[in-house]
Design a protein around this motif. Structure first.
Motif, short mmCIF file in Angstrom:
data_model
loop_
_atom_site.label_atom_id
_atom_site.label_comp_id
_atom_site.label_asym_id
_atom_site.label_seq_id
_atom_site.Cartn_x
_atom_site.Cartn_y
_atom_site.Cartn_z
N GLY A 145 2.17 -6.04 -5.26
CA GLY A 145 2.73 -8.32 -4.95
C GLY A 145 3.00 -8.63 -3.61
O GLY A 145 2.71 -9.67 -4.06
N ILE A 146 2.81 -8.33 -2.96
CA ILE A 146 2.86 -9.33 -1.57
C ILE A 146 2.10 -9.73 -1.32
O ILE A 146 0.59 -8.56 -0.61
CB ILE A 146 3.62 -8.10 -0.48
N THR A 147 1.55 -10.92 -0.67
CA THR A 147 -0.25 -11.48 -0.50
C THR A 147 -0.23 -10.76 1.11
O THR A 147 0.55 -10.16 1.79
CB THR A 147 0.68 -12.72 -0.39
N GLU A 148 -1.52 -10.54 1.00
CA GLU A 148 -2.12 -10.47 1.98
C GLU A 148 -2.05 -11.27 3.26
O GLU A 148 -2.14 -10.47 4.43
CB GLU A 148 -3.84 -10.01 1.67
N THR A 149 -1.44 -12.29 3.20
CA THR A 149 -1.39 -13.07 4.59
C THR A 149 0.03 -12.98 4.78
O THR A 149 0.68 -11.92 6.16
CB THR A 149 -0.74 -14.65 3.34
N GLU A 150 1.23 -11.55 4.39
CA GLU A 150 2.57 -11.37 4.49
C GLU A 150 2.19 -10.28 5.37
O GLU A 150 2.96 -10.26 5.93
CB GLU A 150 3.13 -11.48 2.82
N LEU A 151 1.28 -8.91 4.89
CA LEU A 151 0.96 -8.23 4.96
C LEU A 151 0.75 -8.36 6.71
O LEU A 151 0.43 -7.40 7.42
CB LEU A 151 0.34 -7.23 4.11
N ASN A 152 -0.63 -8.70 6.59
CA ASN A 152 -1.40 -9.26 7.78
C ASN A 152 -0.39 -9.52 9.25
O ASN A 152 -0.82 -9.31 10.06
CB ASN A 152 -2.17 -10.44 7.65
N GLN A 153 0.45 -10.45 8.57
CA GLN A 153 1.68 -11.05 9.40
C GLN A 153 3.22 -10.08 10.71
O GLN A 153 2.87 -9.77 11.06
CB GLN A 153 2.42 -12.14 8.69
N LEU A 154 2.66 -8.94 8.96
CA LEU A 154 3.77 -7.66 9.40
C LEU A 154 2.99 -6.88 10.04
O LEU A 154 3.86 -6.04 11.58
CB LEU A 154 3.84 -7.27 8.22
N VAL A 155 1.70 -6.65 10.21
CA VAL A 155 1.38 -5.97 10.71
C VAL A 155 1.12 -6.48 12.50
O VAL A 155 1.23 -5.48 13.40
CB VAL A 155 -0.28 -5.45 10.47
N GLU A 156 0.79 -7.18 12.47
CA GLU A 156 0.76 -8.87 13.09
C GLU A 156 2.55 -8.10 14.50
O GLU A 156 1.89 -7.51 15.36
CB GLU A 156 0.61 -9.92 13.63
N GLU A 157 3.21 -8.16 13.68
CA GLU A 157 4.41 -8.46 14.25
C GLU A 157 4.39 -7.04 14.68
O GLU A 157 5.59 -6.68 16.17
CB GLU A 157 5.46 -8.56 13.04
#
Length: 208
Positions: free
Chosen positions: A167-179
């Motif tokens: 349920g976590i948005t793809e935008t949040e997950l993309n940011q997590l990977v980037e971090e």
């Protein structure tokens, strides 16, 4: 006649003395190197490492939010739950007691079968992502079998599955990977990479 006897009896004594001198020198040299290399050098290098790089000298351990040690930055783990990021294939199941993988040639049937199994597992867990887009590091073994990293591309391509399950948005997950993407060492060596354990720990915090 007497002089000849004296000379012949003196020669063995002189030879025995030379042997004793050589043995004594060898023993003293061995003792010096045992002390230097077996005690002083390890003591100095261990002490310097603990002083200058205590985390690395201690195994680069990773802790969770509660301070519990959950692994090492240097050794991957076998994540199988679909809601988490998966790492590379490991023929030794990331067993830190030894490193290495089967050095199969590209034509080896065992390598082909293992790769096919990895692809089938991918298709089952990620039906929305074509196999043609799967980065090679997700279906191939590292040389050590312990690699804790994947490429940023290998992390990003798993985001649709994880987003759907958590349920976590793809935008949040993309940011997590980037971090959690680490750059090249000194800006030039190696490739950008993501530590799967540290990334999953951050993901677990979002799930709590």
């Amino acid at each position: 006649m007497n002089n000849s006897l004296q000379k012949s009896s003196a020669a063995p004594r002189a030879g025995a003395g030379a042997v004793r001198v050589s043995l004594g020198m060898a023993l003293r040299t061995s003792l010096v190197f045992i002390v230097l290399c077996g005690f002083l050098y390890p003591l100095i290098t261990t002490g310097a490492a603990q002083l200058l790089m205590p985390k690395q000298a201690g195994g680069s351990l990773v802790t969770d939010s509660g301070g519990k040690v959950v692994g090492s930055e240097l050794i991957g783990q076998n994540f199988t739950e679909p809601q988490y990021f998966h790492g590379r294939v490991s023929s030794i199941e990331y067993n830190g007691a030894g490193s290495g993988s089967n050095n199969y040639a590209p034509s080896n049937p065992d390598l082909i079968d293992r790769t096919k199994a990895s692809i089938e597992a991918w298709k089952e867990n990620n039906p929305d992502v074509p196999v043609s887009k799967v980065p090679m590091d997700l279906v191939t073994n590292s040389a050590s079998g312990l690699d804790p990293h994947i490429s940023p591309q290998a992390a990003n391509i798993q985001i649709p599955r994880i987003s759907k399950l958590t349920g976590i948005t793809e935008t949040e997950l993309n940011q997590l990977v980037e971090e959690h993407t680490e750059g090249r060492d000194l800006g030039v060596f190696g490739e950008p990479r993501v530590n799967v354990l540290k990334l999953n720990l951050a993901l677990a915090e979002l799930l709590d």
